[in-house]
Write a protein that holds these residues in place. Structure first.
Motif, PDB file in Angstrom:
ATOM      1  N   ASP A 116       0.546  -1.611   0.096  1.00 55.89           N
ATOM      2  CA  ASP A 116       0.197   0.016   0.391  1.00 55.89           C
ATOM      3  C   ASP A 116       1.020   0.852  -0.089  1.00 55.89           C
ATOM      4  OD1 ASP A 116      -1.993   1.914   0.237  1.00 55.89           O
ATOM      5  OD2 ASP A 116      -2.299   1.134   2.355  1.00 55.89           O
ATOM      6  N   GLY A 117       0.649   2.263  -0.978  1.00 53.55           N
ATOM      7  CA  GLY A 117       1.485   3.802  -1.186  1.00 53.55           C
ATOM      8  C   GLY A 117       2.432   3.570  -2.544  1.00 53.55           C
ATOM      9  N   GLY A 118       1.671   4.420  -2.806  1.00 51.03           N
ATOM     10  CA  GLY A 118       2.527   4.418  -5.232  1.00 51.03           C
ATOM     11  C   GLY A 118       2.622   3.455  -5.418  1.00 51.03           C
ATOM     12  N   VAL A 119       1.467   2.578  -5.933  1.00 50.27           N
ATOM     13  CA  VAL A 119       1.803   1.086  -6.407  1.00 50.27           C
ATOM     14  C   VAL A 119       0.815   1.842  -7.445  1.00 50.27           C
ATOM     15  CG1 VAL A 119       0.465  -1.200  -6.418  1.00 50.27           C
ATOM     16  CG2 VAL A 119       1.409  -0.209  -4.098  1.00 50.27           C
ATOM     17  N   GLY A 120       1.296   1.338  -8.800  1.00 44.61           N
ATOM     18  CA  GLY A 120       0.694   2.237  -9.449  1.00 44.61           C
ATOM     19  C   GLY A 120       1.259   1.432 -10.782  1.00 44.61           C
ATOM     20  N   PRO A 121       0.676   1.476 -11.457  1.00 43.60           N
ATOM     21  CA  PRO A 121       1.778   0.428 -13.205  1.00 43.60           C
ATOM     22  C   PRO A 121       2.499   0.221 -13.083  1.00 43.60           C
ATOM     23  CG  PRO A 121      -0.053   2.335 -13.923  1.00 43.60           C
ATOM     24  CD  PRO A 121      -0.473   2.164 -12.188  1.00 43.60           C
ATOM     25  N   GLU A 122       3.724   1.284 -12.702  1.00 40.58           N
ATOM     26  CA  GLU A 122       5.262   1.649 -12.715  1.00 40.58           C
ATOM     27  C   GLU A 122       5.739   0.852 -11.464  1.00 40.58           C
ATOM     28  OE1 GLU A 122       7.424   3.329 -15.010  1.00 40.58           O
ATOM     29  OE2 GLU A 122       4.425   3.912 -15.628  1.00 40.58           O
ATOM     30  N   THR A 123       5.366   0.665 -10.487  1.00 38.06           N
ATOM     31  CA  THR A 123       6.204  -0.206  -9.813  1.00 38.06           C
ATOM     32  C   THR A 123       4.691  -2.007  -9.058  1.00 38.06           C
ATOM     33  OG1 THR A 123       4.081   1.334  -7.999  1.00 38.06           O
ATOM     34  CG2 THR A 123       6.216   1.523  -8.723  1.00 38.06           C
ATOM     35  N   ILE A 124       3.982  -2.218  -9.517  1.00 35.71           N
ATOM     36  CA  ILE A 124       2.913  -3.396  -9.186  1.00 35.71           C
ATOM     37  C   ILE A 124       3.767  -4.177  -9.405  1.00 35.71           C
ATOM     38  CG2 ILE A 124       1.419  -3.341 -11.453  1.00 35.71           C
ATOM     39  CD1 ILE A 124      -0.142  -4.122  -9.389  1.00 35.71           C
ATOM     40  N   ALA A 152       8.266  -8.809  -5.438  1.00 37.23           N
ATOM     41  CA  ALA A 152       8.766  -9.599  -4.168  1.00 37.23           C
ATOM     42  C   ALA A 152       8.213 -10.632  -3.504  1.00 37.23           C
ATOM     43  CB  ALA A 152       8.895  -8.478  -3.504  1.00 37.23           C
ATOM     44  N   GLY A 153       6.829 -10.452  -4.076  1.00 30.76           N
ATOM     45  CA  GLY A 153       5.898 -11.658  -3.584  1.00 30.76           C
ATOM     46  C   GLY A 153       4.611 -11.100  -2.964  1.00 30.76           C
ATOM     47  N   ALA A 154       4.534 -10.065  -3.439  1.00 25.57           N
ATOM     48  CA  ALA A 154       3.334  -9.375  -2.660  1.00 25.57           C
ATOM     49  C   ALA A 154       1.929  -9.929  -3.557  1.00 25.57           C
ATOM     50  CB  ALA A 154       2.874  -7.879  -2.812  1.00 25.57           C
ATOM     51  N   ASN A 155       0.767 -10.262  -2.506  1.00 23.21           N
ATOM     52  CA  ASN A 155      -0.543 -10.827  -3.564  1.00 23.21           C
ATOM     53  C   ASN A 155      -1.883 -10.640  -3.678  1.00 23.21           C
ATOM     54  OD1 ASN A 155      -1.062 -12.073  -1.391  1.00 23.21           O
ATOM     55  ND2 ASN A 155      -2.132 -13.762  -2.526  1.00 23.21           N
ATOM     56  N   VAL A 156      -1.049  -8.666  -2.926  1.00 24.30           N
ATOM     57  CA  VAL A 156      -2.564  -7.951  -2.698  1.00 24.30           C
ATOM     58  C   VAL A 156      -2.594  -6.737  -3.057  1.00 24.30           C
ATOM     59  CG1 VAL A 156      -4.643  -7.530  -1.783  1.00 24.30           C
ATOM     60  CG2 VAL A 156      -3.696  -9.023  -0.635  1.00 24.30           C
ATOM     61  N   PHE A 157      -2.186  -6.139  -3.655  1.00 24.15           N
ATOM     62  CA  PHE A 157      -1.933  -4.065  -4.439  1.00 24.15           C
ATOM     63  C   PHE A 157      -3.599  -3.125  -3.847  1.00 24.15           C
ATOM     64  CE2 PHE A 157      -0.418  -8.411  -6.766  1.00 24.15           C
ATOM     65  CZ  PHE A 157       0.659  -7.610  -6.413  1.00 24.15           C
ATOM     66  N   VAL A 158      -3.015  -2.283  -3.308  1.00 28.16           N
ATOM     67  CA  VAL A 158      -3.392  -1.249  -2.778  1.00 28.16           C
ATOM     68  C   VAL A 158      -3.074  -0.149  -4.265  1.00 28.16           C
ATOM     69  CG1 VAL A 158      -4.467   0.735  -1.393  1.00 28.16           C
ATOM     70  CG2 VAL A 158      -4.158  -1.983  -0.393  1.00 28.16           C
TER      71      VAL A 158
END
Ligand code: DX5
Ligand code: ZN
Length: 220
Positions: free
Chosen positions: A171-179, A185-191
């Protein structure tokens, strides 16, 4: 899973904004801020209770509040699908996780950028989701902190070590450039807040984010 944050939507029209994105979202991320734990104020249970009761909405409540023991259980009891509290604010995180589960919600624990995961490690199977903050909590539209990627990797290790289906949320600054880096890295839920609500077509952006994350083959 994509959980759009409505923080940067038009909060005076909250129900309409949620209705715009809920059908194409896996969950809807609701940022509760109390102006004490973070220097910003949003909404509390009286405002979002009708959304929590709505069975079409999987509410992902992110409580950036002091004294979560006092306030968090009522969000779960009102129908939230997931309730996440901050470890920095909780007196007895293990107890609170079990109370949230008893009330029928998934139990999430969040850590600010400066907080380590040692306490999460101790919680083991009591946790359903680990939220790694990739900005200082309080405001939408901030830049993604890429130095949090090792922490996401560590959270994924802890999640995999537990018996249950433990999710890792970013959570924080997640968008097309960073997702993609988060997924790798292992995240599976993206805010995603501003990336979704500041785009011309929020629904299309959600689909695009989901496709980007799904396209990543994670290295273990
Ligand atoms: C920040 C909130 C986030 C915020 C994310 O404290 O927890 O959920 O809405 O917004 P973006 O995606 O714009 O960084
Ligand atoms: Zn949030």
């Amino acid at each position: 899973m994509i959980s759009p944050s409505v923080l940067n939507a038009d909060l005076s029209r909250l129900a309409e904004e949620v209705a715009r994105i809920a059908p194409v979202s896996d969950m809807v991320h609701l940022d509760v801020m109390d102006n004490h734990f973070v220097p910003n104020l949003t909404f509390g249970l009286p405002v979002i209770e009708p959304l929590l009761r709505d069975e079409r909405i999987k509410a992902d409540c992110h409580l950036m509040i002091d004294d979560p023991e006092r306030w968090a259980p009522a969000y779960a009891a009102a129908g939230a699908y997931s309730v996440t509290f901050h470890l920095e604010a909780a007196a007895d995180p293990a107890k609170l996780c079990s109370v949230l589960r008893e009330q029928g919600a998934r139990a999430g624990v969040a850590v600010k950028p400066g907080t380590g995961l040692e306490q999460v490690d101790v919680l083991g199977d009591l946790v359903d989701m680990i939220l790694v903050m990739t900005v200082e909590p309080g405001f939408g539209g901030q830049s993604f902190m890429s130095d949090m990627l090792p922490k996401i990797r560590k959270a994924r290790q802890l999640a995999d070590r537990a018996d249950g289906d433990v999710w890792v949320q970013v959570d924080g600054g997640v968008g097309p450039e960073t997702i993609e880096s988060c997924a790798e890295a292992g995240a599976n839920v993206f805010v995603a807040g501003s990336a979704v609500f500041k785009s011309e077509d929020p629904a299309a952006t959600i689909e695009r984010l989901r496709a980007l994350a799904a396209g990543v083959t994670r290295e273990h």
